[in-house]
Design a protein around this motif. Sequence first.
Motif, PDB file in Angstrom:
ATOM      1  N   THR A 286      61.867 -55.817  -5.694  1.00  0.00           N
ATOM      2  CA  THR A 286      61.331 -54.484  -5.951  1.00  0.00           C
ATOM      3  C   THR A 286      61.822 -53.469  -4.919  1.00  0.00           C
ATOM      4  OG1 THR A 286      59.287 -55.197  -4.830  1.00  0.00           O
ATOM      5  CG2 THR A 286      59.296 -55.218  -7.234  1.00  0.00           C
ATOM      6  N   THR A 351      54.643 -47.487 -19.088  1.00  0.00           N
ATOM      7  CA  THR A 351      56.085 -47.463 -18.810  1.00  0.00           C
ATOM      8  C   THR A 351      56.861 -48.436 -19.685  1.00  0.00           C
ATOM      9  OG1 THR A 351      55.842 -46.670 -16.537  1.00  0.00           O
ATOM     10  CG2 THR A 351      57.839 -47.894 -17.034  1.00  0.00           C
ATOM     11  N   ARG A 352      56.368 -49.656 -19.815  1.00  0.00           N
ATOM     12  CA  ARG A 352      57.096 -50.653 -20.627  1.00  0.00           C
ATOM     13  C   ARG A 352      57.208 -50.181 -22.072  1.00  0.00           C
ATOM     14  NH1 ARG A 352      53.198 -53.363 -18.367  1.00  0.00           N
ATOM     15  NH2 ARG A 352      52.261 -53.886 -20.383  1.00  0.00           N
ATOM     16  N   VAL A 399      59.712 -58.201 -17.753  1.00  0.00           N
ATOM     17  CA  VAL A 399      59.810 -56.855 -17.188  1.00  0.00           C
ATOM     18  C   VAL A 399      59.120 -56.875 -15.822  1.00  0.00           C
ATOM     19  CG1 VAL A 399      59.196 -54.427 -17.383  1.00  0.00           C
ATOM     20  CG2 VAL A 399      59.887 -55.699 -19.422  1.00  0.00           C
ATOM     21  N   GLN A 401      57.874 -54.730 -12.605  1.00  0.00           N
ATOM     22  CA  GLN A 401      57.450 -53.352 -12.342  1.00  0.00           C
ATOM     23  C   GLN A 401      56.744 -53.262 -11.001  1.00  0.00           C
ATOM     24  OE1 GLN A 401      55.610 -50.805 -15.493  1.00  0.00           O
ATOM     25  NE2 GLN A 401      53.808 -50.777 -14.151  1.00  0.00           N
ATOM     26  N   GLU A 402      57.015 -52.176 -10.291  1.00  0.00           N
ATOM     27  CA  GLU A 402      56.267 -51.866  -9.071  1.00  0.00           C
ATOM     28  C   GLU A 402      55.701 -50.458  -9.188  1.00  0.00           C
ATOM     29  OE1 GLU A 402      56.503 -52.340  -4.277  1.00  0.00           O
ATOM     30  OE2 GLU A 402      58.339 -51.678  -5.268  1.00  0.00           O
ATOM     31  N   ILE A 412      56.538 -45.305 -10.285  1.00  0.00           N
ATOM     32  CA  ILE A 412      56.408 -46.426 -11.211  1.00  0.00           C
ATOM     33  C   ILE A 412      57.824 -46.758 -11.659  1.00  0.00           C
ATOM     34  CG2 ILE A 412      55.389 -47.330 -13.325  1.00  0.00           C
ATOM     35  CD1 ILE A 412      54.027 -44.106 -12.004  1.00  0.00           C
ATOM     36  N   ALA A 414      60.487 -49.858 -13.166  1.00  0.00           N
ATOM     37  CA  ALA A 414      60.535 -51.149 -13.849  1.00  0.00           C
ATOM     38  C   ALA A 414      61.967 -51.508 -14.204  1.00  0.00           C
ATOM     39  CB  ALA A 414      59.666 -51.113 -15.109  1.00  0.00           C
ATOM     40  N   SER A 415      62.179 -52.780 -14.502  1.00  0.00           N
ATOM     41  CA  SER A 415      63.495 -53.249 -14.950  1.00  0.00           C
ATOM     42  C   SER A 415      63.312 -54.507 -15.785  1.00  0.00           C
ATOM     43  CB  SER A 415      64.398 -53.566 -13.750  1.00  0.00           C
ATOM     44  OG  SER A 415      65.622 -54.135 -14.178  1.00  0.00           O
ATOM     45  N   GLY A 439      62.240 -45.545 -14.562  1.00  0.00           N
ATOM     46  CA  GLY A 439      61.019 -45.234 -13.832  1.00  0.00           C
ATOM     47  C   GLY A 439      60.746 -43.769 -13.643  1.00  0.00           C
TER      48      GLY A 439
END
Length: 502
Positions: A286, A351-352, A399, A401-402, A412, A414-415, A439
């Motif tokens: 992250t 976000t996702r 996925v 996410q931080e 926020i 994510a990947s 993000g």
Amino acid sequence: MDMEPVFYEASSSNGIEEPKGVPKFLEMQECYNICMAAYKEVMAMAVKANTWVVEVPLLGSIEELQQMFRAPPSPGMEIEYSIESGVVPFKLETVVAAMTNVDEWASALSNIVHHRTDEVPSGVMSNLACNTPPHTRDNFKGVKTINAELLLPMPCMPTRKFSFVRFLRQVIPDVWAVVDVSTDYFPHIDSTLKVNCKRRPSGVIIRRRDDHSEVIWIENMEVQKCNVQDSIYSGVINSNLAFGAKRWISTLSTKEKRIESRFVTLRLPNNFSQAFSVRVALLTLTRRLKKAYLNYITEHPDETKWDLLSDTGVQILKDTDAEGKDNYMAVTTFRVKATPSTVFNFLVKRTRELQWSHLEEMEEPEEVITLVTDDDSNCITLHAKSVMQTESAENFEYVLQEASRDEFCSFIIASPISQSEVNSALGLGRSSCALRPFGFSIIPDGSRGLLSGTSLVTMAFQRELDADLETSEVIEGMSNHVSDIVGAINEAFTVGEEATEL
């Protein structure tokens, strides 16, 4: 300060005479006095602000040099000053090391420090530390020149570029001062960085408090005026919150809180490493994820990696390094009429769905990892969704996410990660995943900070598109995707009124 040069003769040990007329001692004394004056100025500001520093040290007659630091700003510039006291969860030695080791300093404060280089001063300055008086408290330690760029996470916000001298000095036992002062004040230093800001005497005063440290953080900068009131970032800059002392302390504290994160959820195969190793792997991944995101949203993304295709409200760029793929990135900033915390809480959950809608079309993804700080200021999650199942195997899409926040800014990011990359990173401790950040960064729009009723949101994402698309089709497709996401966010916060895209 004007000084008459002192000429002297010197000879080397091999009998060869050195050049005459080089006033090295005088030059070194002038640099020493400037450092002493900067140190005294920092201590004086701490006393004036009614902190736990109650008196200015007696350092001789250097008031004339102190007046140099109080001169009016240059035309087109203004003074931005803030001072804040606080307690950070580090021992005194750790804080001192983090401030004097430039790599550690940049890593601990990576939300603010974008680029940095440091060098041991050459010439007269190289002799300063070892030639100061022999008394321990009179020595300047760790003298170095630092070139740094400070970043606000908005592509339309110019980075602040500084070149300054940093040194360490003991005040009394268990109290140290780390002092910064612009190289502009030293007549014998030539900066290699083209700067746009000037660091007047600033620094951190650190006092031991058991396993913690009390700090007084002083930011004292000469920066470019922001006269255009309708500029996207004028309200942010004029608030003196973006680079204020309070944010620096909050950001420094975040590092230790993040390291001490605890697992709320940990459902992984038995053959994975111990929880400690999984934590280290997640923190490493992250950290890389945020670094990549911050590199995307700078004023000028890396021209060796990205070709700019369009910059009309939305930046559209093409990845020049993606072998055999047509990878594109979009970056934009827009206003949302909601408080930063409200926007943050919404995007943590959505976000996702906003970027990878195909994952949401199937059953709800399972949250297999949740790693959070005690104060909930940082949360790392890993979601898994079954995408193909046979009698002998079950495959997943993940996925990562931080979500993190400090006193001013929140992220926020994510990947997507493949199953093999999850196995490699968390099972074997390898962190070479091909991260593709999507993000948001969120900052308050105005002087009320986190209580502001409007937020500035910066979004960045990547997409792979068909190789046979024309540039105009790429721009249209990426712009439409941006509009869809902005619209979905807008719909959650307004009725019949769109968020302002900028």
